[in-house]
Design an enzyme around this catalytic site. Structure first.
Site, mmCIF file in Angstrom:
data_model
loop_
_atom_site.group_PDB
_atom_site.id
_atom_site.type_symbol
_atom_site.label_atom_id
_atom_site.label_comp_id
_atom_site.label_asym_id
_atom_site.label_seq_id
_atom_site.Cartn_x
_atom_site.Cartn_y
_atom_site.Cartn_z
ATOM 1 N N ASP A 64 0.791 -1.150 0.059
ATOM 2 C CA ASP A 64 0.102 0.069 -0.063
ATOM 3 C C ASP A 64 0.944 1.006 0.032
ATOM 4 O O ASP A 64 1.438 1.880 -0.979
ATOM 5 C CB ASP A 64 -0.800 -0.153 1.226
ATOM 6 C CG ASP A 64 -1.892 0.938 1.224
ATOM 7 O OD1 ASP A 64 -2.186 1.591 0.326
ATOM 8 O OD2 ASP A 64 -2.619 1.362 2.401
ATOM 9 N N ASP A 106 -7.951 -8.681 5.351
ATOM 10 C CA ASP A 106 -8.816 -8.620 6.583
ATOM 11 C C ASP A 106 -9.443 -6.954 6.812
ATOM 12 O O ASP A 106 -8.693 -6.242 6.258
ATOM 13 C CB ASP A 106 -8.365 -8.963 7.852
ATOM 14 C CG ASP A 106 -7.272 -7.928 8.535
ATOM 15 O OD1 ASP A 106 -6.162 -7.572 7.849
ATOM 16 O OD2 ASP A 106 -7.387 -7.602 9.643
HETATM 17 P P1 IMP Z 1 1.764 -0.540 3.777
HETATM 18 O O1 IMP Z 1 2.894 -0.589 4.841
HETATM 19 O O2 IMP Z 1 1.251 0.825 3.874
HETATM 20 O O3 IMP Z 1 2.345 -0.757 2.563
HETATM 21 O O4 IMP Z 1 0.587 -1.719 4.058
HETATM 22 C C1 IMP Z 1 0.863 -2.568 5.000
HETATM 23 C C2 IMP Z 1 -0.287 -3.249 5.392
HETATM 24 O O5 IMP Z 1 -1.770 -2.460 5.401
HETATM 25 C C3 IMP Z 1 -0.903 -4.747 4.730
HETATM 26 O O6 IMP Z 1 0.049 -5.706 4.910
HETATM 27 C C4 IMP Z 1 -2.184 -4.938 5.253
HETATM 28 O O7 IMP Z 1 -2.097 -5.429 6.123
HETATM 29 C C5 IMP Z 1 -2.899 -3.523 5.323
HETATM 30 N N1 IMP Z 1 -3.683 -3.005 3.901
HETATM 31 C C6 IMP Z 1 -3.059 -2.141 3.078
HETATM 32 N N2 IMP Z 1 -4.124 -1.799 2.309
HETATM 33 C C7 IMP Z 1 -5.279 -2.926 2.619
HETATM 34 C C8 IMP Z 1 -6.567 -3.095 2.111
HETATM 35 O O8 IMP Z 1 -6.925 -2.546 1.095
HETATM 36 N N3 IMP Z 1 -7.165 -4.317 2.803
HETATM 37 C C9 IMP Z 1 -6.415 -4.625 3.732
HETATM 38 N N4 IMP Z 1 -5.385 -4.342 4.528
HETATM 39 C C10 IMP Z 1 -4.725 -3.395 3.848
#
Ligand code: IMP
Ligand code: MG
Length: 182
Positions: free
Chosen positions: A106, A162
């Site tokens: 994300d 989730d």
């Molecule tokens: P990041 O560190 O922002 O890249 O995102 C890490 C975590 O955010 C992922 O491993 C997910 O657990 C959670 N996440 C991000 N987007 C989503 C989504 O659309 N649905 C569910 N979990 C999400």
């Protein structure tokens, strides 16, 4: 229209299970070509990546190993960019090709932090396979080596992803419906 609800939020069908499986087979074929004879270690990032890891690993027809880790944040939320400790990595990875398996990238905070930590352990190769990638949310100079689907910056659930721990067991991926927003 068909929908599911969790915690008062409504989700619409987004990526069907058969499309997920078709795409996973394509990625597995590519990984198998690139890592044949190299005995890579797959590292599945729990909890979200477990269905993807199970399907991807079984679809790879090469000698390979798999292990499972969790990331513990010292402070803040999972997307806060704070230091994360790796829990459960007992295998030495020095000199070995590693393929990290993630459910979703994300902001990229999690995966960038994790790959920086793993790189210090001197693997011979370090790749990232993510089922989902939100390129418009990315806050880092990072691109996954293997991506299942690029998606817009919207909230999705199912197939490991989730909402407060729920919905990981859905075989399809569902997207938050805008129609039902209040
Ligand atoms: P990041 O560190 O922002 O890249 O995102 C890490 C975590 O955010 C992922 O491993 C997910 O657990 C959670 N996440 C991000 N987007 C989503 C989504 O659309 N649905 C569910 N979990 C999400
Ligand atoms: Mg995750």
């Amino acid at each position: 229209m068909r929908h599911v609800t969790y915690k008062g939020l409504t989700f619409e069908p987004y990526i069907a299970a058969d499309r997920i499986q078709t795409r996973i087979k394509e990625i597995a074929a590519q990984i198998s070509d690139e890592f044949r004879g190299k005995n890579p270690l797959f590292i599945c990032v729990l909890n979200g990546a477990f269905p993807f890891a199970a399907d991807l690993f079984r679809a790879c027809d090469i000698d390979a190993e798999i292990t499972f880790i969790r990331l513990k944040s010292y402070e803040g939320t999972s997307t806060s960019g704070k230091v994360r400790e790796i829990i459960g990595l007992t295998e030495p990875i020095e000199g070995r090709p590693v393929i990290v398996i993630e459910d979703i990238v994300d902001t990229g905070n999690t995966i960038v932090n994790l790959t920086e930590t793993l790189r210090k352990m001197a693997p011979s190769d370090l790749r990232v396979a993510t089922l989902l990638f939100k390129p418009d949310s990315l806050k880092h100079n990072f691109s996954p080596d293997y991506t299942g689907f690029e998606i817009p910056t919207k909230f999705i659930i199912g197939y490991g992803l989730d909402l407060d721990g729920m919905a990981r067991n859905l075989p399809d991926i569902w997207i938050l419906s805008e129609q039902y927003d209040d």
